[in-house]
Design an enzyme around this catalytic site. Structure first.
Site, PDB file in Angstrom:
ATOM      1  N   HIS A  42       0.920  -1.111   0.014  1.00  0.00           N
ATOM      2  CA  HIS A  42       0.047  -0.107   0.047  1.00  0.00           C
ATOM      3  C   HIS A  42       0.922   1.229  -0.020  1.00  0.00           C
ATOM      4  CE1 HIS A  42      -3.951   1.751  -0.012  1.00  0.00           C
ATOM      5  NE2 HIS A  42      -4.578   1.103   0.761  1.00  0.00           N
ATOM      6  N   ASP A  46      -8.392 -12.363 -16.837  1.00  0.00           N
ATOM      7  CA  ASP A  46      -8.432 -13.413 -17.706  1.00  0.00           C
ATOM      8  C   ASP A  46      -6.956 -13.500 -18.296  1.00  0.00           C
ATOM      9  OD1 ASP A  46      -8.276 -15.447 -19.243  1.00  0.00           O
ATOM     10  OD2 ASP A  46      -9.989 -14.759 -20.556  1.00  0.00           O
TER      11      ASP A  46
END
Length: 423
Positions: A152, A362
């Site tokens: 982060h 994908d």
């Protein structure tokens, strides 16, 4: 579900396939990076078995495409310096291969945080040198789970999703012309500041935290929106905030002030808006405060809380962002420090990933059957994500173990929850 074992087969370091140019080696961190927590963002993508899937070939394709993608996302292969700089030194990212002694269906039937965390490269709260780590998990049935941890310190949820989209596109063999060209210029919009206090370190309670997964379908969200007269994210957030407040108020020594902190994506709110693929921490927090000065809540409190949330979220507009970009410290930041130092407040933290295209990631064997952000053990942290059909919302709620006993049988919450598993 009994505890299962995920065995790590190999671990290696993946570096960009081409060295980062010298002029790009030193990346300045932004003011917003300074405010980001020093944790990792965990994401797991689950994929159903595919006939004829060659796992070794898929692994090699993942690693090669990761190398190529790191050429464009080169800061992720670097190291954080103490002075909020990223040394883009091509040190690399960690890549794990693992085997899971169960079928994918067994995992999808249960929401068990201990099991889910095994599909991640490491514990999101841990301290590690790398800014990105990947774990390629293969199930006995032929299903696959891709677990990633993003630091982060350099990325927010939107940036993490952008990277996954670019990596998966490369893995599918898309041409260079179709590739996203990320921007690493956040510090030019939000220069770093000399903060008078330590930021970024989140206090981890010593009390036992448990995680609950709530799923709100399309009809439940429509009912909540009508009741609260707000957006779907605000309506779901307000309901959960309301029920957590009720639990706190039932305690012998309840909090006097109840504060909802909601993360807001700044990219579309800037003037002009920044591209969605602008990389870094580009979020700020909206803070709604419920204090004794507010009128006693009655039967219409759903709408009252949603209005409070909606108001502070809408306040973060182009003019507001300009104030964040100035040399002065934002009033909201000073107010947050003041409220959090009172000692009689209770914080409820919300972040929404509902518009992030995680279900479009994908790698060449189809879209994920489930995408989740296995939440981190912070008290009253709520992470909202879209369901696979795009119409519902999944809420991952972290609460004290003692509060879960009440939360699990909350008669004002359960009618809106279409599917719930608590373990």
């Amino acid at each position: 579900m009994e505890m299962m074992k995920v065995e790590i087969i190999s671990k290696e370091i993946i570096k960009p396939s081409s060295p980062t140019p010298h002029e790009l080696r030193n990346l300045k961190g932004s003011f917003l990076d300074q405010l980001a927590p020093t944790t990792y963002i965990p994401i797991i993508l689950f994929y159903q078995p595919k006939s004829g899937h060659d796992f070794d070939q898929a692994k090699n394709r993942l690693k090669k495409s990761l190398q190529q993608t790191l050429n464009r996302f080169y800061p992720l292969a670097g190291s954080v310096k103490e002075d909020h700089f990223i040394d883009c030194n091509d040190k690399g990212v960690e890549f794990y291969e693992a085997r899971s002694a169960c079928n994918l269906s067994q995992v999808l039937q249960h929401f068990n945080l201990e099991i889910l965390n095994q599909f991640l490269p490491f514990e999101p709260l841990g301290t590690h040198e790398v800014l990105l780590a990947v774990k390629y998990n293969v199930f006995e049935c032929g299903g696959v789970a891709i677990g990633v941890c993003f630091s982060h310190r350099i990325a927010d949820g939107a940036s993490a999703t952008t990277f996954l989209g670019a990596w998966s596109a490369t893995s599918r063999g898309e041409s260079d012309e179709d590739h996203v060209c990320p921007k690493f210029d956040v510090a030019t919009y939000f220069p770093p500041k000399d903060l008078p206090w330590g930021m970024g370190d989140i206090k981890v309670t010593k009390e036992k935290i448990v995680t609950r997964r709530l799923v709100f379908d399309k009809s439940s969200i429509a009912a909540l929106k009508e009741k609260a007269s707000s957006t779907r994210v605000e309506a779901v957030s307000a309901l959960i905030w309301k029920r957590l407040i009720a639990i706190n108020k039932s305690k012998p020594a309840p909090a006097i002030v109840h504060v909802a902190v909601h993360a807001v994506n700044l990219r579309p709110r800037m003037v002009p808006p920044l591209p969605t693929h602008s990389f870094g921490n580009l979020w700020y927090f909206a803070m709604a405060v419920l204090s004794p000065l507010d009128h006693q809540l009655d039967h219409d409190d759903d709408r009252t809380l949603s209005i409070k949330l909606s108001h502070v979220i809408k306040e973060i507009d182009g003019d507001y962002v300009k104030k964040l970009q100035s040399d002065e410290f934002p009033d909201t930041l000073m107010k947050a420090v003041e409220v959090c130092s009172m000692g009689d407040e209770e914080l409820y933290k919300f972040t929404s990933w509902c518009r992030f295209p995680l279900y479009e990631v994908d790698f060449g064997w189809g879209e994920p059957t489930w995408a989740c952000c296995p939440s981190m053990p912070f008290k009253n942290l709520v992470v909202l994500t879209s369901t696979r059909d795009g119409h519902g919302i999944e809420a991952t709620v972290n609460i004290l173990e003692e509060d879960a006993v009440v939360f699990d049988r909350d008669e004002e919450l359960l009618p809106f929850v279409s599917w719930k598993i608590a373990e």
